[in-house]
Write an enzyme that holds these catalytic residues in place. Structure first.
Site, PDB file in Angstrom:
ATOM      1  N   TYR A 150      43.941  27.455  74.027  1.00  0.00           N
ATOM      2  CA  TYR A 150      43.568  26.997  72.694  1.00  0.00           C
ATOM      3  C   TYR A 150      42.217  27.559  72.282  1.00  0.00           C
ATOM      4  CZ  TYR A 150      42.111  23.817  68.955  1.00  0.00           C
ATOM      5  OH  TYR A 150      41.645  23.293  67.777  1.00  0.00           O
ATOM      6  N   LYS A 154      40.986  30.272  69.231  1.00  0.00           N
ATOM      7  CA  LYS A 154      40.051  29.841  68.186  1.00  0.00           C
ATOM      8  C   LYS A 154      38.795  30.722  68.163  1.00  0.00           C
ATOM      9  CE  LYS A 154      42.513  26.556  66.428  1.00  0.00           C
ATOM     10  NZ  LYS A 154      43.048  26.694  65.057  1.00  0.00           N
ATOM     11  N   THR A 185      43.585  13.313  63.776  1.00  0.00           N
ATOM     12  CA  THR A 185      44.891  13.866  63.423  1.00  0.00           C
ATOM     13  C   THR A 185      45.852  13.636  64.587  1.00  0.00           C
ATOM     14  OG1 THR A 185      44.548  16.065  64.393  1.00  0.00           O
ATOM     15  CG2 THR A 185      43.698  15.704  62.158  1.00  0.00           C
TER      16      THR A 185
END
Length: 241
Positions: A150, A154, A185
């Site tokens: 991840y 990014k 979220t």
């Protein structure tokens, strides 16, 4: 209004979380919004926006899918003024815990999807100008262990934004990047309670952020209010930096 009346905005990953907040805010500010996602729950959100909303099922990692999004958006609204590359996945794992399949899933959505989106949108915007906002992460600015695939993607989005901003500026296309921190979220559910507690302890402001707080920054970077801003890095992370 932040200069959005009459503009057409494409938001990827718009079915929930930050993308849903961004799409809703753009519509409230007078824009026509194309919401794309593999999650077809986005159709209900688009319907709730009335004539301002339009949903397309879309896998950002597929080149042909981007061609369809561009074609259908132009057929529906006649122009594309803003692209928000918001879609992303997050599956925490360290380098040694990761395999090629995990790496590829993150690469396709978080990195390849941003590349394909910028290229597809820029081909249209090169005739009229426009704005692209890429959504990276605080993990694309800092050394945060345990999220190797991840974070790597990014970090890549950070560099891609800088390069695209330089290349597209002569065409009147601005490219900026937002770096959210710990935001409330559905993605947070991928963390163990222990990991989430550690992350929360890193926030100087002492609280998790909201999707609306990210959306307001995205709106600014997409709008005419930031007409002389390109290649910028804006953190929305409660002070993690």
């Amino acid at each position: 209004m932040m200069g959005m009346h009459g503009k057409v905005v494409v938001v990827t990953g718009a079915a929930s979380g930050q993308g849903a907040a961004e799409a809703t805010l753009f519509a409230e500010q007078g824009a026509k919004v194309v919401l794309t996602d593999v999650n077809e729950n986005g159709a209900a959100l688009a319907a709730g926006l009335g004539c301002a909303g339009y949903f397309l099922r879309h896998d950002v990692g597929e080149e042909a899918g981007w061609s369809e999004v561009i074609r259908k958006t132009l057929d529906r609204f006649g122009q594309i003024d803003v692209l928000v590359n918001n879609a992303g996945i997050y599956q925490p794992a360290s380098l040694l815990e990761s395999d090629a399949a995990l790496w590829d899933r993150h690469y396709r959505v978080n990195q390849l999807g941003v590349f394909l989106g910028m290229r597809a949108a820029a081909e249209v915007m090169s005739k009229t100008g426009g704005a692209i906002v890429n959504v990276s992460s605080n993990a694309g600015l800092n050394n945060i262990p345990g999220i190797f695939a991840y974070a790597s993607t990014k970090w890549a989005v950070r560099g891609m934004t800088k390069l695209a901003a330089s290349e597209l500026a002569p065409l009147g296309i601005r490219v900026n990047c937002v770096y959210p921190g710990i935001i409330d979220t559905p993605m947070l559910g991928q963390n163990t309670p222990e990991r989430l507690k550690v992350y929360e302890g890193m926030i100087p402001m002492g609280r998790i952020g909201t999707p609306d707080e990210v959306a307001r920054v995205v709106l600014f970077l997409a709008s005419d209010a930031s007409s002389y801003v390109t290649g910028a890095e804006v953190t929305v992370d409660g002070g993690i930096g």
